[in-house]
Design a protein around this motif. Structure first.
Motif, short mmCIF file in Angstrom:
data_model
loop_
_atom_site.label_atom_id
_atom_site.label_comp_id
_atom_site.label_asym_id
_atom_site.label_seq_id
_atom_site.Cartn_x
_atom_site.Cartn_y
_atom_site.Cartn_z
N LEU A 141 6.27 1.88 -1.60
CA LEU A 141 6.58 1.86 -0.16
C LEU A 141 6.71 3.28 0.39
O LEU A 141 6.28 3.55 1.53
CB LEU A 141 7.86 1.06 0.08
N ALA A 142 7.29 4.17 -0.40
CA ALA A 142 7.40 5.57 0.04
C ALA A 142 6.01 6.18 0.19
O ALA A 142 5.73 6.91 1.16
CB ALA A 142 8.24 6.36 -0.95
N PHE A 143 5.11 5.87 -0.75
CA PHE A 143 3.73 6.37 -0.69
C PHE A 143 3.05 5.83 0.57
O PHE A 143 2.40 6.58 1.31
CB PHE A 143 2.97 5.93 -1.94
N LEU A 144 3.20 4.54 0.80
CA LEU A 144 2.57 3.93 1.98
C LEU A 144 3.14 4.50 3.27
O LEU A 144 2.41 4.69 4.25
CB LEU A 144 2.75 2.42 1.94
N GLY A 145 4.44 4.77 3.27
CA GLY A 145 5.06 5.34 4.46
C GLY A 145 4.45 6.68 4.83
O GLY A 145 4.32 7.01 6.01
N ARG A 146 4.07 7.45 3.81
CA ARG A 146 3.46 8.76 4.05
C ARG A 146 1.97 8.66 4.36
O ARG A 146 1.45 9.43 5.18
CB ARG A 146 3.66 9.67 2.83
N HIS A 147 1.28 7.73 3.70
CA HIS A 147 -0.19 7.81 3.70
C HIS A 147 -0.92 6.62 4.33
O HIS A 147 -2.13 6.71 4.55
CB HIS A 147 -0.69 7.98 2.27
N ALA A 148 -0.22 5.53 4.62
CA ALA A 148 -0.93 4.36 5.14
C ALA A 148 -1.78 4.66 6.37
O ALA A 148 -2.91 4.16 6.48
CB ALA A 148 0.06 3.23 5.45
N PRO A 149 -1.32 5.51 7.33
CA PRO A 149 -2.15 5.75 8.51
C PRO A 149 -3.51 6.36 8.20
O PRO A 149 -4.46 6.18 8.98
CB PRO A 149 -1.28 6.72 9.33
N ALA A 150 -3.62 7.08 7.08
CA ALA A 150 -4.87 7.77 6.77
C ALA A 150 -5.65 7.10 5.63
O ALA A 150 -6.75 7.55 5.30
CB ALA A 150 -4.58 9.22 6.38
N MET A 151 -5.12 6.03 5.06
CA MET A 151 -5.79 5.41 3.92
C MET A 151 -7.04 4.66 4.35
O MET A 151 -7.05 4.01 5.40
CB MET A 151 -4.83 4.44 3.20
N PRO A 152 -8.10 4.72 3.55
CA PRO A 152 -9.27 3.88 3.83
C PRO A 152 -8.86 2.41 3.90
O PRO A 152 -7.95 1.97 3.18
CB PRO A 152 -10.20 4.15 2.64
N ARG A 153 -9.50 1.64 4.73
CA ARG A 153 -9.08 0.27 5.00
C ARG A 153 -8.99 -0.57 3.73
O ARG A 153 -8.01 -1.29 3.51
CB ARG A 153 -10.04 -0.37 6.00
N VAL A 154 -10.02 -0.51 2.89
CA VAL A 154 -10.03 -1.37 1.70
C VAL A 154 -8.97 -0.92 0.70
O VAL A 154 -8.35 -1.75 0.03
CB VAL A 154 -11.44 -1.43 1.06
N MET A 155 -8.73 0.39 0.60
CA MET A 155 -7.69 0.89 -0.30
C MET A 155 -6.33 0.36 0.13
O MET A 155 -5.54 -0.11 -0.70
CB MET A 155 -7.69 2.43 -0.30
N LEU A 156 -6.06 0.43 1.43
CA LEU A 156 -4.78 -0.07 1.94
C LEU A 156 -4.66 -1.58 1.73
O LEU A 156 -3.60 -2.08 1.33
CB LEU A 156 -4.65 0.28 3.42
N ARG A 157 -5.75 -2.31 1.99
CA ARG A 157 -5.70 -3.76 1.84
C ARG A 157 -5.36 -4.16 0.41
O ARG A 157 -4.53 -5.04 0.18
CB ARG A 157 -7.05 -4.37 2.25
N TYR A 158 -5.99 -3.50 -0.57
CA TYR A 158 -5.70 -3.79 -1.97
C TYR A 158 -4.26 -3.39 -2.32
O TYR A 158 -3.56 -4.09 -3.04
CB TYR A 158 -6.67 -3.04 -2.88
N ALA A 159 -3.83 -2.25 -1.81
CA ALA A 159 -2.52 -1.71 -2.18
C ALA A 159 -1.37 -2.60 -1.72
O ALA A 159 -0.33 -2.66 -2.38
CB ALA A 159 -2.35 -0.29 -1.63
N VAL A 160 -1.53 -3.28 -0.60
CA VAL A 160 -0.41 -4.04 -0.03
C VAL A 160 -0.47 -5.53 -0.37
O VAL A 160 0.39 -6.30 0.09
CB VAL A 160 -0.35 -3.87 1.50
#
Length: 233
Positions: A199-218
């Motif tokens: 969650l800390a990682f996502l809080g820092r990087h979710a806005p810039a993450m590629p769409r598919v990377m974010l989708r898999y991560a969450v």
């Protein structure tokens, strides 16, 4: 077994060729996978690898040199099985690790990377410096970058997520979809071990993450959390 060599492995593998299976494989790998296919089910390849688990590194390299995808998959499956086997001596583990990195030119598709990177590379590095993974993450070769994140699967299984998060950070701007998918998948697995750090990682990087990377991560988060981080993009 009388003959433990690459020639016998190939002979045995070719006994299972099927035109129907070839058509299925070609549809499955319609994304431009290099090499040629025999038309052998991967389950058959893995079963044969189990029979040939004692293939020495020189014979494994002969299989890796083939243009036939199933032969290279067989070599990597044997390497994985040797690396997983408790009685495999340290010298052999080192040889497998060095072979994987030295012949990465023959490990040139996502399935080949995923077959062996966790135990052959990650398992070998478990009690050693891991600088090589950060070098691979910065490679010009997309499959080497995929190896960097996929090898951390071994560390995640041991409850260590730091390298996964650090390498994922290096891959945020990666141009390749197949690197995005691997990175997101192993971020998800890291979150299963340590939700707060994900969650800390996502809080820092979710806005810039590629769409598919974010989708898999969450994927393993609660629905409200998934929507929150997706909305940040």
């Amino acid at each position: 077994m009388a003959d433990i060599d690459a020639v016998e492995f190939e002979r045995r593998l070719r006994e299972h060729q099927s035109d129907d299976e070839l058509r299925k494989i070609q549809r499955y790998f319609a994304d431009g996978t290099s090499g040629v296919f025999l038309g052998v089910r991967m389950g058959t390849v893995f079963a044969l690898a189990k029979e040939f688990i004692d293939l020495p590194p020189a014979e494994l390299e002969r299989l890796l040199e083939s243009d036939v995808h199933e032969l290279r998959a067989g070599a990597l499956s044997v390497m994985d099985k040797q690396a997983r086997r408790k009685r495999t001596p340290p010298d052999r583990r080192r040889e497998l690790y060095e072979l994987y990195l030295r012949r990465h030119d023959r490990i040139d598709n996502w399935d080949l990377v995923d077959l062996a990177a966790p135990y052959v590379v990650g398992g070998y590095l478990a009690d050693k410096p891991r600088d090589v993974l950060y070098e691979l993450a910065r490679s010009q070769d997309r499959w080497e970058r995929r190896t960097a994140i996929t090898a951390t699967a071994y560390f995640i299984r041991q409850g260590e997520v730091g390298d996964t998060l650090a390498i994922a950070e290096l891959l945020l701007d990666d141009p390749e979809d197949l690197v995005h998918k691997a990175t997101g998948g192993w971020l998800r697995a890291a979150g299963d071990k340590d939700r707060d750090r994900l969650l800390a990682f996502l809080g820092r990087h979710a806005p810039a993450m590629p769409r598919v990377m974010l989708r898999y991560a969450v994927e393993h988060l609660e629905p409200e959390q998934r929507e929150y981080y997706r909305a940040l993009r």
